[in-house]
Design a protein around this motif. Structure first.
Motif, PDB file in Angstrom:
ATOM      1  N   LYS A  74       8.841  91.752 -32.460  1.00  0.00           N
ATOM      2  CA  LYS A  74      10.120  91.305 -31.874  1.00  0.00           C
ATOM      3  C   LYS A  74      11.128  92.420 -32.056  1.00  0.00           C
ATOM      4  CE  LYS A  74      11.973  86.830 -31.526  1.00  0.00           C
ATOM      5  NZ  LYS A  74      12.741  85.766 -32.118  1.00  0.00           N
ATOM      6  N   TYR A  75      11.817  92.788 -31.020  1.00  0.00           N
ATOM      7  CA  TYR A  75      12.796  93.872 -31.164  1.00  0.00           C
ATOM      8  C   TYR A  75      13.861  93.821 -30.066  1.00  0.00           C
ATOM      9  CZ  TYR A  75       9.573  95.982 -27.724  1.00  0.00           C
ATOM     10  OH  TYR A  75       8.771  96.222 -26.632  1.00  0.00           O
ATOM     11  N   ILE A  76      14.948  94.547 -30.334  1.00  0.00           N
ATOM     12  CA  ILE A  76      15.925  94.789 -29.268  1.00  0.00           C
ATOM     13  C   ILE A  76      15.513  96.086 -28.595  1.00  0.00           C
ATOM     14  CG2 ILE A  76      18.322  95.431 -28.783  1.00  0.00           C
ATOM     15  CD1 ILE A  76      19.250  93.358 -30.656  1.00  0.00           C
ATOM     16  N   PRO A  77      15.240  96.033 -27.291  1.00  0.00           N
ATOM     17  CA  PRO A  77      14.758  97.259 -26.626  1.00  0.00           C
ATOM     18  C   PRO A  77      15.841  98.327 -26.489  1.00  0.00           C
ATOM     19  CG  PRO A  77      14.983  95.463 -25.048  1.00  0.00           C
ATOM     20  CD  PRO A  77      15.289  94.876 -26.393  1.00  0.00           C
ATOM     21  N   TYR A  78      15.418  99.532 -26.246  1.00  0.00           N
ATOM     22  CA  TYR A  78      16.331 100.610 -25.862  1.00  0.00           C
ATOM     23  C   TYR A  78      16.511 100.538 -24.335  1.00  0.00           C
ATOM     24  CZ  TYR A  78      16.699 103.266 -30.227  1.00  0.00           C
ATOM     25  OH  TYR A  78      16.991 103.676 -31.489  1.00  0.00           O
TER      26      TYR A  78
END
Ligand code: ATP
Length: 470
Positions: free
Chosen positions: A327-331
């Motif tokens: 799970k991540y905040i994308p670039y």
């Protein structure tokens, strides 16, 4: 840029007005500085440009979806994006005439002409001052300006929602289309099964209360942007890879639709120029008649915007990457362009005055617009207004229009004059119905660029034009 470049700008502005591409806005009321209206040909050219952009970057790609977000959003969007806090210049406003000027500009003028603050108004005006400089020193309502204290002036246009006009009802016209895509990141991922890497594309109006608008439609306060927010895995390597990819695609869009490569330059921002969120930005500059200037750009916005919206909205903007189980905040990599600037660049690049060696008279203008962009694709002429030629021309027009081909009928003046009128607005093909057409079921088609003429069967016309990529 070639000599007489100002002259070239003037000629293009004049052609735009005369032939219905771009008019000065509110002209019958004395105009409205640096605002423009697109006329019959200009609006069509702009629409063609936007359609080609949309087709290429949204319709024809699996990894990009489109959207169309509201111009007026919850003001919290602009707090989160940083536009309320930054995006400012220090300005002074006259309490009488309500004109605003950049404080440093007023001081510069005073210093330049040595006019001290208590001088009589009359003596403030010095020879050699431009109208703009006089305006900064003398109030339109008479006497001196009565400036309030300098305030940081935000470039966003403010408005009020509902009947009360106070801080609780203040809203803003969007200064960029980008945020509309960030605030819908979750909506899009949940409703359209996109997988990283993917993008959201949007075309729409943006508004900036620019202090120094100018150079025709290059810098205005109301303009259109065509942007993509492209979401990638959160690493600088991924961001860099897609940045390089998008810079190439972006430049290609301009060259594919007719801008000469030698008139484009890629300029990387140095560290001092970079926006606070950017890990790297490059502008695509075009050699406008008024100098090399930004036409479009690609920025690595990192995870700044989505992270800000997570914080300010309290709603987690993380993406679940099923492939990596993370799970991540994308670039984000953002290719952006101004539609009005792009249109101006296409017009400037297409503008060609004959040197007399191509069979045209010296100085005759041909607008060598890409056929896909040209507002009219085929002009249809009856050679004479008799023997059924106009009727046959109208039948051909009806047929071409059914196939979605933009046509224009012209029966006035000599064929040569009719060709010239079409060359000047960039129509790629002219078609003449003559005495033989009814018998041999054929017409003469003349190509704008080669000036060659071909006899084509009427029944073959649609196929012929489709093959010409109009
Ligand atoms: P500039 O440096 O010219 O002010 P910018 O770097 O602020 O532009 P961006 O915020 O990157 O511009 O906006 C994206 C694109 O929108 C620009 O590349 C440009 O083509 C267009 N654009 C920006 N401001 C204007 C304006 N005032 N009028 C017309 N187009 C504009």
């Amino acid at each position: 840029m070639a000599e007489n470049s100002n002259n070239k700008t003037e000629k293009i502005i004049s052609l735009c007005k005369r032939r219905g591409f771009v008019y000065p806005a509110s002209e019958i009321y004395g105009g409205f500085a640096n605002a423009f209206d697109y006329g019959p040909l200009g609006s069509q050219l702009k629409l063609n440009l936007k359609n080609e952009w949309w087709k290429r970057f949204v319709v024809e790609r699996d990894d990009i979806v489109g959207m169309d977000s509201a111009i007026i959003q919850n003001p919290k969007v602009w707090e989160a994006s940083g536009h309320i806090g930054s995006f400012t210049d220090p300005l002074v406003e006259c309490k009488k005439c309500h004109k605003r000027f950049r404080e440093d500009h007023v001081q510069e003028i005073k210093a330049k002409f040595n006019t001290d603050a208590n001088a009589e108004t009359g003596s403030r005006i010095k020879s050699g001052m431009t109208d703009g400089e006089k305006e900064m020193l003398v109030c339109a309502s008479g006497g001196e300006h009565d400036f309030a204290e300098a305030k940081n002036f935000n470039l966003m246009f403010k408005t009020f929602i509902g009947v009360t006009e106070d801080s609780t009802s203040t809203a803003y016209l969007r200064p960029e289309t980008a945020q509309g895509m960030f605030i819908n990141f979750l909506n899009v991922t949940q409703s359209s099964r996109v997988k990283i890497p993917f993008g959201i594309g949007q075309i729409g109006k943006a508004f900036r209360n620019e202090i120094t608008p100018g150079n025709f439609t290059f810098r205005t306060r109301e303009f259109e942007q065509a942007e993509i927010e492209y979401f990638v895995e959160p690493s600088l390597d991924e961001s860099k890879k897609w940045f390089t990819y998008w810079l190439a695609r972006w430049k290609e869009f301009f060259t594919d639709f007719g801008i000469r490569d030698e008139n484009l330059t890629i300029r990387a921002h140095d560290k001092s120029e970079l926006s606070h969120y950017s890990a790297g930005t490059s502008d695509i500059e075009y050699d406008f008649p008024f100098g090399m200037s930004e036409l479009a750009g690609v920025a690595q916005r990192t995870k700044f915007d989505l992270e800000q919206h997570s914080k300010h909205s309290g709603i987690d903007q993380k993406y679940f990457d099923e492939v990596n189980g993370k799970k991540y905040i994308p670039y984000v990599v953002e290719p952006t362009m101004g539609v009005d600037r792009a249109m101006l660049a296409f017009l400037v690049d297409a503008y060609d005055e004959s040197d007399g060696k191509d069979g045209r008279e010296i100085g005759e203008v041909t607008l060598r617009l890409h056929p896909k962009l040209a507002p009219i694709k085929v002009a249809v002429f009856p050679l004479m207004k008799k023997e059924g030629m106009p009727e046959l021309a109208h039948d051909i027009i009806a047929d071409l229009r059914q196939a979605g081909i933009a046509t224009f009928y012209d029966e006035s003046g000599s064929i040569g004059r009719r060709y010239r009128r079409q060359d000047e607005i960039g129509t790629p093909f002219c078609l003449t119905v003559d005495f033989d057409s009814a018998k041999d079921k054929s017409v003469t088609v003349r190509d704008r660029d080669t000036m060659k003429q071909e006899r084509i069967k009427i029944a073959e016309l649609k196929k012929y034009f489709v093959e010409k990529n109009i």
